[in-house]
Design a protein around this motif. Sequence first.
Motif, PDB file in Angstrom:
ATOM      1  N   GLU A  10       0.712  -1.276  -0.029  1.00 34.34           N
ATOM      2  CA  GLU A  10       0.034   0.097  -0.020  1.00 34.34           C
ATOM      3  C   GLU A  10       0.901   1.302   0.077  1.00 34.34           C
ATOM      4  N   ALA A  11       1.796   1.279   0.917  1.00 30.61           N
ATOM      5  CA  ALA A  11       2.673   2.396   0.712  1.00 30.61           C
ATOM      6  C   ALA A  11       3.503   2.661  -0.422  1.00 30.61           C
ATOM      7  N   GLY A  12       4.017   1.473  -1.048  1.00 31.43           N
ATOM      8  CA  GLY A  12       4.535   1.722  -2.487  1.00 31.43           C
ATOM      9  C   GLY A  12       3.621   2.080  -3.248  1.00 31.43           C
ATOM     10  N   LYS A  13       2.164   1.747  -3.293  1.00 31.68           N
ATOM     11  CA  LYS A  13       1.086   2.351  -4.444  1.00 31.68           C
ATOM     12  C   LYS A  13       0.804   3.726  -4.016  1.00 31.68           C
ATOM     13  N   LYS A  14       1.015   4.023  -2.952  1.00 36.25           N
ATOM     14  CA  LYS A  14       0.788   5.748  -2.544  1.00 36.25           C
ATOM     15  C   LYS A  14       1.938   6.458  -3.097  1.00 36.25           C
ATOM     16  N   LEU A  15       3.292   5.893  -3.017  1.00 30.14           N
ATOM     17  CA  LEU A  15       4.371   6.851  -3.573  1.00 30.14           C
ATOM     18  C   LEU A  15       4.528   6.665  -4.990  1.00 30.14           C
ATOM     19  N   GLU A  16       3.947   5.729  -5.892  1.00 30.30           N
ATOM     20  CA  GLU A  16       3.737   5.378  -7.273  1.00 30.30           C
ATOM     21  C   GLU A  16       2.579   6.514  -7.608  1.00 30.30           C
ATOM     22  N   GLU A  17       1.536   6.690  -7.003  1.00 36.41           N
ATOM     23  CA  GLU A  17       0.505   7.634  -7.120  1.00 36.41           C
ATOM     24  C   GLU A  17       1.145   9.129  -7.018  1.00 36.41           C
ATOM     25  N   HIS A  18       1.920   9.275  -5.928  1.00 31.84           N
ATOM     26  CA  HIS A  18       2.521  10.855  -5.978  1.00 31.84           C
ATOM     27  C   HIS A  18       3.468  11.109  -7.031  1.00 31.84           C
ATOM     28  N   ILE A  19       4.232  10.069  -7.483  1.00 33.04           N
ATOM     29  CA  ILE A  19       5.115  10.345  -8.641  1.00 33.04           C
ATOM     30  C   ILE A  19       4.311  10.464  -9.904  1.00 33.04           C
ATOM     31  N   LEU A  20       3.306   9.599  -9.922  1.00 29.58           N
ATOM     32  CA  LEU A  20       2.512   9.868 -11.140  1.00 29.58           C
ATOM     33  C   LEU A  20       1.915  11.304 -11.346  1.00 29.58           C
ATOM     34  N   LYS A  21       1.341  11.576 -10.117  1.00 30.03           N
ATOM     35  CA  LYS A  21       0.754  13.163 -10.311  1.00 30.03           C
ATOM     36  C   LYS A  21       1.814  14.283 -10.514  1.00 30.03           C
ATOM     37  N   LYS A  22       2.922  13.996 -10.193  1.00 29.67           N
ATOM     38  CA  LYS A  22       4.085  14.951 -10.762  1.00 29.67           C
ATOM     39  C   LYS A  22       4.177  14.957 -12.080  1.00 29.67           C
ATOM     40  N   VAL A  23       4.267  13.738 -12.518  1.00 25.95           N
ATOM     41  CA  VAL A  23       4.690  13.575 -14.060  1.00 25.95           C
ATOM     42  C   VAL A  23       3.394  13.868 -14.904  1.00 25.95           C
ATOM     43  N   LYS A  24       2.178  13.752 -14.357  1.00 26.88           N
ATOM     44  CA  LYS A  24       0.927  14.059 -15.313  1.00 26.88           C
ATOM     45  C   LYS A  24       1.035  15.567 -15.370  1.00 26.88           C
ATOM     46  N   ARG A  25       1.469  16.360 -14.596  1.00 27.59           N
ATOM     47  CA  ARG A  25       1.724  17.785 -14.533  1.00 27.59           C
ATOM     48  C   ARG A  25       2.130  18.155 -16.007  1.00 27.59           C
ATOM     49  N   ARG A  26       3.091  17.491 -16.572  1.00 26.52           N
ATOM     50  CA  ARG A  26       3.694  17.685 -17.717  1.00 26.52           C
ATOM     51  C   ARG A  26       3.131  16.847 -18.733  1.00 26.52           C
ATOM     52  N   TYR A  27       2.944  15.662 -18.536  1.00 25.49           N
ATOM     53  CA  TYR A  27       2.700  14.388 -19.395  1.00 25.49           C
ATOM     54  C   TYR A  27       1.008  13.956 -19.038  1.00 25.49           C
ATOM     55  N   PRO A  28      -0.124  14.554 -19.255  1.00 24.88           N
ATOM     56  CA  PRO A  28      -1.200  14.072 -18.857  1.00 24.88           C
ATOM     57  C   PRO A  28      -1.743  12.782 -19.094  1.00 24.88           C
ATOM     58  N   ASP A  29      -1.134  12.181 -20.124  1.00 24.17           N
ATOM     59  CA  ASP A  29      -1.566  10.826 -20.502  1.00 24.17           C
ATOM     60  C   ASP A  29      -0.770   9.527 -19.662  1.00 24.17           C
ATOM     61  N   ALA A  30       0.232  10.160 -18.742  1.00 26.59           N
ATOM     62  CA  ALA A  30       1.196   9.261 -18.348  1.00 26.59           C
ATOM     63  C   ALA A  30      -0.093   8.272 -17.297  1.00 26.59           C
ATOM     64  N   TYR A  31       0.462   6.947 -17.154  1.00 25.83           N
ATOM     65  CA  TYR A  31      -0.500   6.215 -16.183  1.00 25.83           C
ATOM     66  C   TYR A  31       0.260   5.240 -15.529  1.00 25.83           C
ATOM     67  N   MET A  32      -0.134   4.668 -14.363  1.00 24.08           N
ATOM     68  CA  MET A  32       0.467   3.546 -13.590  1.00 24.08           C
ATOM     69  C   MET A  32       0.005   2.282 -14.295  1.00 24.08           C
ATOM     70  N   ILE A  33       1.091   1.267 -14.187  1.00 21.08           N
ATOM     71  CA  ILE A  33       1.002   0.023 -14.796  1.00 21.08           C
ATOM     72  C   ILE A  33       0.042  -0.815 -13.639  1.00 21.08           C
ATOM     73  N   ASP A  34      -0.993  -1.289 -14.078  1.00 23.72           N
ATOM     74  CA  ASP A  34      -1.717  -2.233 -12.975  1.00 23.72           C
ATOM     75  C   ASP A  34      -1.114  -3.717 -13.020  1.00 23.72           C
ATOM     76  N   GLY A  35      -1.178  -4.169 -11.673  1.00 20.35           N
ATOM     77  CA  GLY A  35      -0.830  -5.735 -11.670  1.00 20.35           C
ATOM     78  C   GLY A  35       0.753  -5.481 -11.616  1.00 20.35           C
ATOM     79  N   TYR A  36       1.349  -6.833 -11.412  1.00 20.31           N
ATOM     80  CA  TYR A  36       2.891  -7.009 -11.579  1.00 20.31           C
ATOM     81  C   TYR A  36       3.186  -6.909 -12.993  1.00 20.31           C
ATOM     82  N   PHE A  37       4.352  -6.110 -13.188  1.00 19.29           N
ATOM     83  CA  PHE A  37       4.904  -5.545 -14.476  1.00 19.29           C
ATOM     84  C   PHE A  37       6.240  -5.263 -14.016  1.00 19.29           C
ATOM     85  N   LYS A  38       7.258  -6.198 -14.399  1.00 23.47           N
ATOM     86  CA  LYS A  38       8.625  -5.999 -13.853  1.00 23.47           C
ATOM     87  C   LYS A  38       9.370  -4.749 -14.442  1.00 23.47           C
TER      88      LYS A  38
END
Length: 147
Positions: A10-38
């Motif tokens: 859960e903590a890892g997901k929250k961190l990923e969401e935080h980073i995604l929010k930063k990236v989306k400011r410049r690149y609005p189509d950015a997204y998090m990969i669902d599930g396990y993706f190495k």
Amino acid sequence: MRETFKEDLEAGKKLEEHILKKVKRRYPDAYMIDGYFKDYDIYVPEIDLGIEVKKDEKSRETGNYVIEIEFDGKPSALSTTKANYWVIYDGECEIWTTPSRIKESIKNLPIREFIGKGDTKPKKAYLCPKQLIKNNAEAVYEIHRNS
């Protein structure tokens, strides 16, 4: 008190969401990969870029980031990443860097083998002084929180 695997996830997901929010400011189509993706955690289609997000809060105590290269006898993490950028977060500082810059930082360090917290199988990793990664990073952001 030790966190459980579920709490770590859960903590890892929250961190990923935080980073995604930063990236989306410049690149609005950015997204998090669902599930396990190495390969990476976040994809930025506008520029065909993958971002791996790593959390290493224990590094605040040890002074080292753990840079994994093998798990259970198989190449992993830095050895197999397809991400263009890695973001390493220690609870106070966000480091934005590239796998090649990390490899440059660890090239003279010994490989260590150990079983990590929550793991049942050994990993091989570099214990890299945080300052080495910071010195070679693309960007370093100090995070100040009111606690």
